[in-house]
Design an enzyme around this catalytic site. Structure first.
Site, mmCIF file in Angstrom:
data_model
loop_
_atom_site.group_PDB
_atom_site.id
_atom_site.type_symbol
_atom_site.label_atom_id
_atom_site.label_comp_id
_atom_site.label_asym_id
_atom_site.label_seq_id
_atom_site.Cartn_x
_atom_site.Cartn_y
_atom_site.Cartn_z
ATOM 1 N N THR A 336 5.214 11.578 2.658
ATOM 2 C CA THR A 336 4.117 11.054 1.844
ATOM 3 C C THR A 336 3.914 11.865 0.572
ATOM 4 O O THR A 336 4.427 12.969 0.428
ATOM 5 C CB THR A 336 2.786 11.078 2.627
ATOM 6 N N CYS A 337 3.097 11.308 -0.335
ATOM 7 C CA CYS A 337 2.800 11.968 -1.603
ATOM 8 C C CYS A 337 1.604 12.895 -1.466
ATOM 9 O O CYS A 337 0.710 12.895 -2.316
ATOM 10 C CB CYS A 337 2.512 10.937 -2.678
ATOM 11 N N ASP A 338 1.543 13.628 -0.378
ATOM 12 C CA ASP A 338 0.460 14.579 -0.177
ATOM 13 C C ASP A 338 1.110 15.919 0.094
ATOM 14 O O ASP A 338 1.948 16.031 0.989
ATOM 15 C CB ASP A 338 -0.383 14.140 1.027
ATOM 16 N N ASN A 379 -0.154 5.984 2.469
ATOM 17 C CA ASN A 379 0.971 5.719 1.551
ATOM 18 C C ASN A 379 1.789 4.501 1.987
ATOM 19 O O ASN A 379 2.942 4.347 1.608
ATOM 20 C CB ASN A 379 1.918 6.924 1.477
#
Ligand SMILES: *Cc1c(COP(=O)(O)O)cnc(C)c1O
Length: 389
Positions: A336-338, A379
């Site tokens: 994910t974009c975390d 996401n």
């Protein structure tokens, strides 16, 4: 870095490879035979105890059906878990509402379904139970300090000081409820068996003082969960837990051991699961960096949340593993974009330097706290699928 045979037998491994070869990743495969074996071993180790499986560890329906058929009881934490277990023909006397945090209307819901055993650790909750589940059995959860030696502590949020537990038991009687016992949870994946000794001693003190001063005779101790699954950090065998804990009980209670309840989660299902992920990408952050980043299609938000603070360290193997393969240090991260979605950085895992996109990474002992302890679709990544073999 890890020897697969320390965690999964050759026979189980080949069965797993055959079963999972066409499944899309990421996925979790649960070996139901292993759950059955873990349940029967626990039962043999504590022949005097009633086992209440803590559903949250793995609420997969085949797991619940199996444990129900084996005669397990169930520790339920919400009305949703109650609805789930109702599918399996489990009579309400095999259920306990073990969550101390509950709405009044949920207490009534449980009562209406026939549940008559409730945990508590506060006055307001106890009053609600008296009103909406009159005449029920009450056990009071006491606080135990366990953050130092449990890999996933459950302290502070649950339980109350023994002095308050005393007052709650007296209050339960005065409200027309049945003062039944004392419970505790020494922390999940508890590696220090001595923690049970301290907690049992506190329970014993309460049994004695309530009988002497209030003529209340408690009859049950709920010793919670905390029994181990096989991760990297070594633990004693379950047999050692059993013999030590039985000794503590005899030391404190002589031949008159109260009824004992256990609420295992992790130890029944942890070793039964293998989470398969696929390498999306490997990279280095500069030309001379020694550690590689390995990005997988599974991460903190879809299956591996217990890597928070690198608390649970799973054994990890890959489809590139071979005795002669050179390994190098990696940082393992999710898709994910975390930037929180990093599983291991400080733990310094090593994986084959030949590892590349498309290779499989197998997370062993991932049967507990993986399949539903997750985000829904952060996401856009869907919840991880679980299969049962
Ligand atoms: C989560 C939980 C358990 C299970 O604990 P494990 O360490 O996984 O065995 C048992 N009892 C209660 C009340 C729990 O909340």
């Amino acid at each position: 870095m890890f020897n697969r045979k320390d965690y999964v037998s050759d026979k189980d491994w080949s069965r797993f490879l055959e079963f999972s070869k066409d499944l899309e990743t990421p996925n979790i495969v649960i070996n139901l035979n292993k759950v059955k074996k873990n349940f029967l071993t626990l039962k043999d180790s504590f022949p005097y105890a009633r086992i209440f499986y803590a559903i949250k560890a793995n609420p997969g329906e085949p797991v619940l059906e199996l444990l129900s058929d084996l005669g397990s009881n169930f520790d339920i934490a919400s009305r949703y878990e109650l609805d789930l277990i109702s599918k399996f023909n489990v009579s309400p006397d095999r259920l306990s509402y073990g969550n101390t945090i509950k709405k009044a209307k949920d207490i009534k819901y449980f009562y209406d379904k026939g549940v008559r055993m409730f945990a508590t650790d506060s006055r307001d909750d106890l009053k609600n139970i008296a009103e909406f589940a009159p005449g029920s059995k009450i056990y009071v959860r006491i606080l135990v300090e366990n953050s130092a030696t449990a890999d996933w502590p459950l302290s502070r949020k649950f339980g109350c000081h023994p002095d308050m537990a005393y007052d709650l038991i007296v209050m339960a009687r005065d409200l027309g409820l049945v003062p039944y016992g004392i419970s505790f949870h020494v922390g999940s994946q508890q590696r220090d068996i001595g923690q049970w000794n301290d907690a049992i001693a506190k329970a014993k003190y309460l049994f004695n003082s309530l009988e002497e001063e209030e003529s209340i005779k408690l009859s049950m101790i709920n010793m919670g969960g905390g029994f181990p699954a096989s991760y990297i950090d070594p633990t004693n065998d379950l047999s050692v837990y059993a013999s030590e804990i039985s000794r503590y009980l005899h030391d404190d209670f002589g031949d008159e051991i109260p009824q004992i309840i256990l609420e295992p989660g992790r130890s029944l299902v942890g070793d039964s699961g293998i989470l398969t992920s696929e390498v999306i990408l490997t990279s280095r952050k500069n030309n001379t960096a020694l550690a590689r980043w390995v990005y997988l299609d599974s991460g903190k938000f879809n299956g591996l949340i217990e890597t928070l603070d690198e608390s649970i360290k799973y054994p990890v193997i890959t489809s590139q593993d071979a005795p002669e393969k050179k390994e190098g240090e990696v940082i393992i991260a999710g898709p994910t974009c975390d930037s929180m979605d990093i599983m291991y950085e400080n733990a310094k895992y090593k994986l084959p330097v030949s590892l590349k996109a498309g290779d499989k990474v197998y997370w062993l002992s991932t049967g507990a706290y993986t399949s539903t302890y997750a985000s829904v679709a952060f996401n856009g990544f869907p919840p991880i699928k679980t299969y049962f073999m």
